[in-house]
Motif scaffolding. Structure first.
Motif, PDB file in Angstrom:
ATOM      1  N   ASP A 162       0.830  -1.203   0.000  1.00  0.00           N
ATOM      2  CA  ASP A 162       0.000   0.000   0.000  1.00  0.00           C
ATOM      3  C   ASP A 162       0.867   1.257   0.000  1.00  0.00           C
ATOM      4  OD1 ASP A 162      -2.613   1.348   0.201  1.00  0.00           O
ATOM      5  OD2 ASP A 162      -1.892   1.941   2.194  1.00  0.00           O
ATOM      6  N   ILE A 163       1.912   1.260   0.792  1.00  0.00           N
ATOM      7  CA  ILE A 163       2.822   2.408   0.840  1.00  0.00           C
ATOM      8  C   ILE A 163       3.482   2.615  -0.521  1.00  0.00           C
ATOM      9  CG2 ILE A 163       5.032   3.207   1.807  1.00  0.00           C
ATOM     10  CD1 ILE A 163       3.992   1.908   4.508  1.00  0.00           C
ATOM     11  N   MET A 164       3.941   1.526  -1.158  1.00  0.00           N
ATOM     12  CA  MET A 164       4.584   1.651  -2.476  1.00  0.00           C
ATOM     13  C   MET A 164       3.607   2.124  -3.539  1.00  0.00           C
ATOM     14  SD  MET A 164       7.340  -1.471  -2.651  1.00  0.00           S
ATOM     15  CE  MET A 164       6.406  -2.777  -1.911  1.00  0.00           C
ATOM     16  N   PHE A 165       2.376   1.592  -3.531  1.00  0.00           N
ATOM     17  CA  PHE A 165       1.385   2.007  -4.520  1.00  0.00           C
ATOM     18  C   PHE A 165       0.974   3.461  -4.323  1.00  0.00           C
ATOM     19  CE2 PHE A 165       0.545  -2.623  -5.102  1.00  0.00           C
ATOM     20  CZ  PHE A 165       0.744  -2.661  -6.472  1.00  0.00           C
ATOM     21  N   ARG A 166       0.801   3.876  -3.077  1.00  0.00           N
ATOM     22  CA  ARG A 166       0.434   5.269  -2.814  1.00  0.00           C
ATOM     23  C   ARG A 166       1.564   6.231  -3.201  1.00  0.00           C
ATOM     24  NH1 ARG A 166      -3.933   6.258   1.039  1.00  0.00           N
ATOM     25  NH2 ARG A 166      -4.891   4.270   1.553  1.00  0.00           N
ATOM     26  N   ALA A 167       2.793   5.813  -2.953  1.00  0.00           N
ATOM     27  CA  ALA A 167       3.941   6.677  -3.252  1.00  0.00           C
ATOM     28  C   ALA A 167       4.088   6.956  -4.746  1.00  0.00           C
ATOM     29  CB  ALA A 167       5.229   6.062  -2.707  1.00  0.00           C
ATOM     30  N   CYS A 168       3.700   5.992  -5.579  1.00  0.00           N
ATOM     31  CA  CYS A 168       3.865   6.208  -7.020  1.00  0.00           C
ATOM     32  C   CYS A 168       2.563   6.596  -7.714  1.00  0.00           C
ATOM     33  CB  CYS A 168       4.514   5.000  -7.681  1.00  0.00           C
ATOM     34  SG  CYS A 168       3.419   3.621  -7.877  1.00  0.00           S
ATOM     35  N   LYS A 169       1.519   6.836  -6.938  1.00  0.00           N
ATOM     36  CA  LYS A 169       0.244   7.255  -7.535  1.00  0.00           C
ATOM     37  C   LYS A 169       0.441   8.548  -8.332  1.00  0.00           C
ATOM     38  CE  LYS A 169      -4.561   8.331  -6.348  1.00  0.00           C
ATOM     39  NZ  LYS A 169      -5.084   7.851  -7.577  1.00  0.00           N
ATOM     40  N   GLY A 170      -0.001   8.526  -9.564  1.00  0.00           N
ATOM     41  CA  GLY A 170       0.103   9.700 -10.417  1.00  0.00           C
ATOM     42  C   GLY A 170       1.479   9.905 -11.043  1.00  0.00           C
ATOM     43  N   LEU A 171       2.420   9.013 -10.770  1.00  0.00           N
ATOM     44  CA  LEU A 171       3.769   9.140 -11.318  1.00  0.00           C
ATOM     45  C   LEU A 171       3.988   8.084 -12.400  1.00  0.00           C
ATOM     46  CD1 LEU A 171       5.766   9.552  -7.985  1.00  0.00           C
ATOM     47  CD2 LEU A 171       4.908  11.351  -9.482  1.00  0.00           C
ATOM     48  N   ARG A 172       4.849   8.412 -13.345  1.00  0.00           N
ATOM     49  CA  ARG A 172       5.175   7.463 -14.400  1.00  0.00           C
ATOM     50  C   ARG A 172       6.107   6.392 -13.866  1.00  0.00           C
ATOM     51  NH1 ARG A 172       6.948  10.426 -19.865  1.00  0.00           N
ATOM     52  NH2 ARG A 172       5.342   9.278 -20.955  1.00  0.00           N
ATOM     53  N   THR A 173       5.752   5.149 -14.099  1.00  0.00           N
ATOM     54  CA  THR A 173       6.661   4.071 -13.722  1.00  0.00           C
ATOM     55  C   THR A 173       7.462   3.608 -14.936  1.00  0.00           C
ATOM     56  OG1 THR A 173       4.942   2.396 -14.052  1.00  0.00           O
ATOM     57  CG2 THR A 173       5.233   3.256 -11.814  1.00  0.00           C
ATOM     58  N   PHE A 174       6.982   3.932 -16.129  1.00  0.00           N
ATOM     59  CA  PHE A 174       7.646   3.531 -17.365  1.00  0.00           C
ATOM     60  C   PHE A 174       7.742   4.749 -18.272  1.00  0.00           C
ATOM     61  CE2 PHE A 174       7.791   1.834 -21.654  1.00  0.00           C
ATOM     62  CZ  PHE A 174       8.730   0.824 -21.528  1.00  0.00           C
ATOM     63  N   GLN A 175       8.921   4.954 -18.867  1.00  0.00           N
ATOM     64  CA  GLN A 175       9.075   6.112 -19.737  1.00  0.00           C
ATOM     65  C   GLN A 175      10.054   5.839 -20.871  1.00  0.00           C
ATOM     66  OE1 GLN A 175      10.747   9.569 -17.860  1.00  0.00           O
ATOM     67  NE2 GLN A 175      10.193  10.885 -19.552  1.00  0.00           N
ATOM     68  N   PRO A 176       9.598   6.021 -22.109  1.00  0.00           N
ATOM     69  CA  PRO A 176      10.536   5.961 -23.231  1.00  0.00           C
ATOM     70  C   PRO A 176      11.288   7.291 -23.316  1.00  0.00           C
ATOM     71  CG  PRO A 176       8.304   6.323 -24.021  1.00  0.00           C
ATOM     72  CD  PRO A 176       8.227   6.177 -22.527  1.00  0.00           C
ATOM     73  N   ILE A 177      12.560   7.227 -23.647  1.00  0.00           N
ATOM     74  CA  ILE A 177      13.381   8.434 -23.782  1.00  0.00           C
ATOM     75  C   ILE A 177      14.018   8.386 -25.162  1.00  0.00           C
ATOM     76  CG2 ILE A 177      15.327   9.744 -22.828  1.00  0.00           C
ATOM     77  CD1 ILE A 177      14.802   8.187 -20.156  1.00  0.00           C
ATOM     78  N   GLY A 178      13.481   9.192 -26.079  1.00  0.00           N
ATOM     79  CA  GLY A 178      14.022   9.218 -27.439  1.00  0.00           C
ATOM     80  C   GLY A 178      13.685   7.986 -28.258  1.00  0.00           C
ATOM     81  N   ILE A 179      12.714   7.212 -27.818  1.00  0.00           N
ATOM     82  CA  ILE A 179      12.289   5.987 -28.509  1.00  0.00           C
ATOM     83  C   ILE A 179      10.774   6.059 -28.682  1.00  0.00           C
ATOM     84  CG2 ILE A 179      12.049   3.483 -28.294  1.00  0.00           C
ATOM     85  CD1 ILE A 179      14.678   3.449 -26.811  1.00  0.00           C
ATOM     86  N   LYS A 180      10.310   5.707 -29.852  1.00  0.00           N
ATOM     87  CA  LYS A 180       8.878   5.705 -30.118  1.00  0.00           C
ATOM     88  C   LYS A 180       8.309   4.288 -30.039  1.00  0.00           C
ATOM     89  CE  LYS A 180       8.294  10.003 -32.108  1.00  0.00           C
ATOM     90  NZ  LYS A 180       8.284  10.902 -31.036  1.00  0.00           N
ATOM     91  N   LYS A 181       7.123   4.201 -29.510  1.00  0.00           N
ATOM     92  CA  LYS A 181       6.433   2.920 -29.398  1.00  0.00           C
ATOM     93  C   LYS A 181       5.745   2.611 -30.731  1.00  0.00           C
ATOM     94  CE  LYS A 181       2.822   0.695 -26.666  1.00  0.00           C
ATOM     95  NZ  LYS A 181       1.856   0.913 -25.601  1.00  0.00           N
ATOM     96  N   GLU A 182       5.866   1.372 -31.155  1.00  0.00           N
ATOM     97  CA  GLU A 182       5.177   0.944 -32.368  1.00  0.00           C
ATOM     98  C   GLU A 182       3.701   0.820 -32.047  1.00  0.00           C
ATOM     99  OE1 GLU A 182       4.947  -3.116 -34.872  1.00  0.00           O
ATOM    100  OE2 GLU A 182       6.972  -2.347 -34.509  1.00  0.00           O
ATOM    101  N   VAL A 183       2.872   1.479 -32.832  1.00  0.00           N
ATOM    102  CA  VAL A 183       1.421   1.427 -32.611  1.00  0.00           C
ATOM    103  C   VAL A 183       0.862   0.285 -33.430  1.00  0.00           C
ATOM    104  CG1 VAL A 183      -0.739   2.691 -32.814  1.00  0.00           C
ATOM    105  CG2 VAL A 183       1.351   3.912 -32.212  1.00  0.00           C
ATOM    106  N   LEU A 184       0.177  -0.604 -32.757  1.00  0.00           N
ATOM    107  CA  LEU A 184      -0.429  -1.748 -33.425  1.00  0.00           C
ATOM    108  C   LEU A 184      -1.867  -1.416 -33.789  1.00  0.00           C
ATOM    109  CD1 LEU A 184       0.929  -4.458 -30.992  1.00  0.00           C
ATOM    110  CD2 LEU A 184       1.902  -3.774 -33.190  1.00  0.00           C
TER     111      LEU A 184
END
Length: 186
Positions: A162-184
């Motif tokens: 619960d503490i870990m989930f609350r701490a990252c609420k509203g924050l990005r856990t995954f981020q591409p940097i200079g890389i684009k995601k292929e859209v399927l």
């Protein structure tokens, strides 16, 4: 005569996490394969108490931004990477270990990111900031959940989760940097 359902898309839902992981793997795998000499880097932060976890995560994000700016301005490198935030809980010390996993293009750039990170966190354990060449399983490791709901030894600590989930609420856990995601499509 129809049954309709939807997914909750919550971070703690094992089913939604598996779907999210599969989508990320499918979306980024081709781009990761294009990276030259890609490395899997772990950047750690000294363990913190529960009350300091959210601010530590925010600080880590700001300091990684500083590393990126320094990399570009001073060293003339544009970072191409995927970043994933992860957190583990140490029940013995009642502390949390927020850290990043990154897939970065190039060994030279990876070493530079590591060195600049350690300038931000001189008290971080140098041996814990490690990297290795990626393999076939690396993207699966990077795209998985940001914390284990149940660990290998079946240890389940709902208060720590619960503490870990609350701490990252509203924050990005995954981020591409200079890389684009292929859209399927379809």
């Amino acid at each position: 005569d129809r049954l309709i359902s939807s997914y909750c898309n919550q971070r703690w839902c094992l089913t939604c996490n598996r779907i999210r992981t599969a989508k990320m793997i499918n979306g980024y795998k081709a781009e990761i394969e294009k990276l030259e000499d890609a490395q899997f880097l772990t950047l750690t932060f000294p363990n913190v108490k529960a009350k300091d976890l959210k601010t530590s995560i925010q600080e880590m994000s700001k300091n990684l931004q500083k590393v990126r700016r320094n990399l570009k301005k001073t060293h003339k490198h544009t970072l191409r990477a995927l970043r994933k935030y992860e957190c583990t809980y140490n029940a013995k010390d009642n502390t949390y270990n927020p850290h990043y996993h990154l897939i970065i293009e190039g060994k030279e750039q990876t070493e530079l990111v590591k060195r600049l990170w350690l300038k931000q966190y001189p008290t971080a354990k140098h041996y814990a900031q490690k990297y290795e060449p990626i393999d076939d399983n690396t993207i699966n490791e990077l795209c998985k959940y940001f914390t284990k709901v149940i660990s290998k030894d079946n240890d389940y600590n709902p208060k720590a989760l619960d503490i870990m989930f609350r701490a990252c609420k509203g924050l990005r856990t995954f981020q591409p940097i200079g890389i684009k995601k292929e859209v399927l499509l379809g």
